[in-house]
Structure formats: C-alpha cells, structure tokens
Motif scaffolding. Structure first.
Motif, PDB file in Angstrom:
ATOM      1  N   PRO A   1       0.826  -1.209   0.000  1.00 35.55           N
ATOM      2  CA  PRO A   1       0.000   0.000   0.000  1.00 35.55           C
ATOM      3  C   PRO A   1       0.862   1.262   0.000  1.00 35.55           C
ATOM      4  O   PRO A   1       2.011   1.252   0.458  1.00 35.55           O
ATOM      5  CB  PRO A   1      -0.796  -0.100   1.309  1.00 35.55           C
ATOM      6  CG  PRO A   1      -0.700  -1.519   1.737  1.00 35.55           C
ATOM      7  CD  PRO A   1       0.575  -2.065   1.159  1.00 35.55           C
ATOM      8  N   GLY A   2       0.283   2.339  -0.499  1.00 32.65           N
ATOM      9  CA  GLY A   2       0.984   3.622  -0.533  1.00 32.65           C
ATOM     10  C   GLY A   2       1.536   4.007   0.826  1.00 32.65           C
ATOM     11  O   GLY A   2       0.920   3.752   1.862  1.00 32.65           O
ATOM     12  N   GLY A   3       2.723   4.589   0.813  1.00 33.96           N
ATOM     13  CA  GLY A   3       3.359   5.023   2.048  1.00 33.96           C
ATOM     14  C   GLY A   3       4.271   3.979   2.674  1.00 33.96           C
ATOM     15  O   GLY A   3       4.897   4.247   3.690  1.00 33.96           O
ATOM     16  N   PHE A   4       4.321   2.787   2.076  1.00 30.01           N
ATOM     17  CA  PHE A   4       5.172   1.718   2.607  1.00 30.01           C
ATOM     18  C   PHE A   4       6.114   1.228   1.514  1.00 30.01           C
ATOM     19  O   PHE A   4       5.705   1.042   0.368  1.00 30.01           O
ATOM     20  CB  PHE A   4       4.328   0.544   3.110  1.00 30.01           C
ATOM     21  CG  PHE A   4       3.430   0.901   4.252  1.00 30.01           C
ATOM     22  CD1 PHE A   4       3.921   0.979   5.541  1.00 30.01           C
ATOM     23  CD2 PHE A   4       2.090   1.190   4.029  1.00 30.01           C
ATOM     24  CE1 PHE A   4       3.094   1.325   6.597  1.00 30.01           C
ATOM     25  CE2 PHE A   4       1.255   1.537   5.075  1.00 30.01           C
ATOM     26  CZ  PHE A   4       1.753   1.603   6.369  1.00 30.01           C
ATOM     27  N   GLU A   5       7.368   1.019   1.888  1.00 29.20           N
ATOM     28  CA  GLU A   5       8.355   0.513   0.929  1.00 29.20           C
ATOM     29  C   GLU A   5       8.282  -0.990   0.776  1.00 29.20           C
ATOM     30  O   GLU A   5       8.623  -1.524  -0.280  1.00 29.20           O
ATOM     31  CB  GLU A   5       9.766   0.921   1.360  1.00 29.20           C
ATOM     32  CG  GLU A   5      10.026   2.409   1.221  1.00 29.20           C
ATOM     33  CD  GLU A   5      11.470   2.750   1.544  1.00 29.20           C
ATOM     34  OE1 GLU A   5      12.359   1.913   1.299  1.00 29.20           O
ATOM     35  OE2 GLU A   5      11.694   3.866   2.045  1.00 29.20           O
ATOM     36  N   THR A   6       7.866  -1.700   1.828  1.00 29.86           N
ATOM     37  CA  THR A   6       7.807  -3.167   1.792  1.00 29.86           C
ATOM     38  C   THR A   6       6.494  -3.651   2.401  1.00 29.86           C
ATOM     39  O   THR A   6       5.831  -2.930   3.168  1.00 29.86           O
ATOM     40  CB  THR A   6       8.965  -3.803   2.580  1.00 29.86           C
ATOM     41  OG1 THR A   6       8.774  -3.533   3.982  1.00 29.86           O
ATOM     42  CG2 THR A   6      10.327  -3.283   2.121  1.00 29.86           C
ATOM     43  N   TRP A   7       6.157  -4.894   2.092  1.00 30.40           N
ATOM     44  CA  TRP A   7       4.991  -5.515   2.706  1.00 30.40           C
ATOM     45  C   TRP A   7       5.217  -5.724   4.198  1.00 30.40           C
ATOM     46  O   TRP A   7       4.274  -5.604   4.988  1.00 30.40           O
ATOM     47  CB  TRP A   7       4.648  -6.835   2.009  1.00 30.40           C
ATOM     48  CG  TRP A   7       3.773  -6.591   0.821  1.00 30.40           C
ATOM     49  CD1 TRP A   7       4.130  -6.618  -0.492  1.00 30.40           C
ATOM     50  CD2 TRP A   7       2.398  -6.240   0.859  1.00 30.40           C
ATOM     51  NE1 TRP A   7       3.055  -6.297  -1.279  1.00 30.40           N
ATOM     52  CE2 TRP A   7       1.975  -6.065  -0.480  1.00 30.40           C
ATOM     53  CE3 TRP A   7       1.473  -6.045   1.882  1.00 30.40           C
ATOM     54  CZ2 TRP A   7       0.665  -5.724  -0.814  1.00 30.40           C
ATOM     55  CZ3 TRP A   7       0.161  -5.704   1.545  1.00 30.40           C
ATOM     56  CH2 TRP A   7      -0.226  -5.539   0.213  1.00 30.40           C
ATOM     57  N   ASP A   8       6.441  -6.045   4.610  1.00 29.36           N
ATOM     58  CA  ASP A   8       6.712  -6.206   6.042  1.00 29.36           C
ATOM     59  C   ASP A   8       6.381  -4.933   6.809  1.00 29.36           C
ATOM     60  O   ASP A   8       5.767  -4.987   7.881  1.00 29.36           O
ATOM     61  CB  ASP A   8       8.178  -6.602   6.281  1.00 29.36           C
ATOM     62  CG  ASP A   8       8.436  -8.076   6.033  1.00 29.36           C
ATOM     63  OD1 ASP A   8       7.475  -8.881   6.103  1.00 29.36           O
ATOM     64  OD2 ASP A   8       9.596  -8.426   5.761  1.00 29.36           O
ATOM     65  N   GLN A   9       6.771  -3.776   6.261  1.00 28.23           N
ATOM     66  CA  GLN A   9       6.454  -2.510   6.916  1.00 28.23           C
ATOM     67  C   GLN A   9       4.940  -2.303   6.996  1.00 28.23           C
ATOM     68  O   GLN A   9       4.408  -1.896   8.031  1.00 28.23           O
ATOM     69  CB  GLN A   9       7.075  -1.344   6.152  1.00 28.23           C
ATOM     70  CG  GLN A   9       8.563  -1.239   6.238  1.00 28.23           C
ATOM     71  CD  GLN A   9       9.101  -0.113   5.344  1.00 28.23           C
ATOM     72  OE1 GLN A   9       8.385   0.447   4.511  1.00 28.23           O
ATOM     73  NE2 GLN A   9      10.383   0.202   5.528  1.00 28.23           N
ATOM     74  N   ALA A  10       4.258  -2.578   5.904  1.00 33.08           N
ATOM     75  CA  ALA A  10       2.806  -2.392   5.861  1.00 33.08           C
ATOM     76  C   ALA A  10       2.097  -3.309   6.851  1.00 33.08           C
ATOM     77  O   ALA A  10       1.217  -2.871   7.601  1.00 33.08           O
ATOM     78  CB  ALA A  10       2.282  -2.616   4.448  1.00 33.08           C
TER      79      ALA A  10
END
Length: 145
Positions: free
Chosen positions: A33-42
C-alpha cells in the motif's frame, strides 16, 4: 459488461507459491500500500502478527493485461485433480518439433523452480498441437501449451 477476473489459489505457503508463479508467468509481487516501501512494513503497521504475515500474497501482470493472482493460506491440502487449470502459453506460433522443443525447455526451467512433470502429449494434427502437463510446487496441475 466484461469483468476483471482474479485467479485465487488455496495453498499452504502463499509466499513460496506466488514466487513460483511469478517465475512461471513473468508476473511480479503486487506493490505494498501507498506510504510503505515493503509488505513487512505495511503488515507491521496494520498490526498483523508475524505468524500471519504469510496468510496471503498477490501477483500482478507488469504489463497490466493479465488477471491478478491471489494466494491464500488454507489448512487443508490439495484433495483431488483440479477442475480448472492454467494453460501457460509457452510456445505461441510454433508447431511440430519446434513447439515441443520450446515446451520441453520451459518444462525443464520450471522443474528447477519446484514444478513437477506429469505427462507429455504428442502433437496429433489437426486438432492437437501437443502439450505437457505439469504440477506447481503444491501439486496444482497446469499445462505448458
């Protein structure tokens, strides 16, 4: 009215199976999703516990033409032969020996990524051009066509 189609795979390991199909089809992992560089962060920001972060994965066609592929973890394993399967068009426009050689090369490449070869069907003109039945790493059938 034509509708968009998503193809959903029930599986034990969404990350591994999506990686296989990305390799097989030339797809890529859907962006976070927008605002995240990786899926882990999201997933961390969404409060998804680490043990649930491989519950799903999605792939998209980089050219925007093909359907989205969605992989969801389910508790049960594959039970029977697929009633619907993917035909991977690995030899478009080729016929006879050239076609089967291209299919064999693709079969060998996908076996190196975890696929298994099931059966080769020889060309039988005029109706059958020949194909190879394969399974993905979790046993789902598909054809190299």
């Amino acid at each position: 009215m034509a509708r968009d189609v998503q193809i959903t795979f029930d599986c034990a390991d969404p990350a591994a199976l999506s990686a296989f199909w990305a390799e097989a089809l030339g797809y890529r992992l859907q962006d976070p999703p927008g605002g995240f560089e990786t899926w882990d962060q999201a997933l961390e920001a969404m409060g998804v516990p680490p043990e649930n972060r491989n519950d799903a994965s999605a792939l998209v066609d980089p050219g925007g033409r093909g359907p989205r592929l969605f992989f969801q973890r389910v508790p049960e394993g594959k039970q029977a032969k697929n009633r619907v399967h993917l035909d991977v068009r690995a030899a478009p426009g080729l016929e006879g020996d050239a076609r089967m050689k291209a299919l064999e090369e693709e079969a060998e490449r996908l076996v190196a990524h975890g696929a298994a070869r099931v059966q080769r069907f020889e060309p039988a003109p005029p109706m059958q051009a020949g194909h190879i039945v394969m399974t993905d790493p979790e046993g789902n059938e598909f054809c190299l066509d």
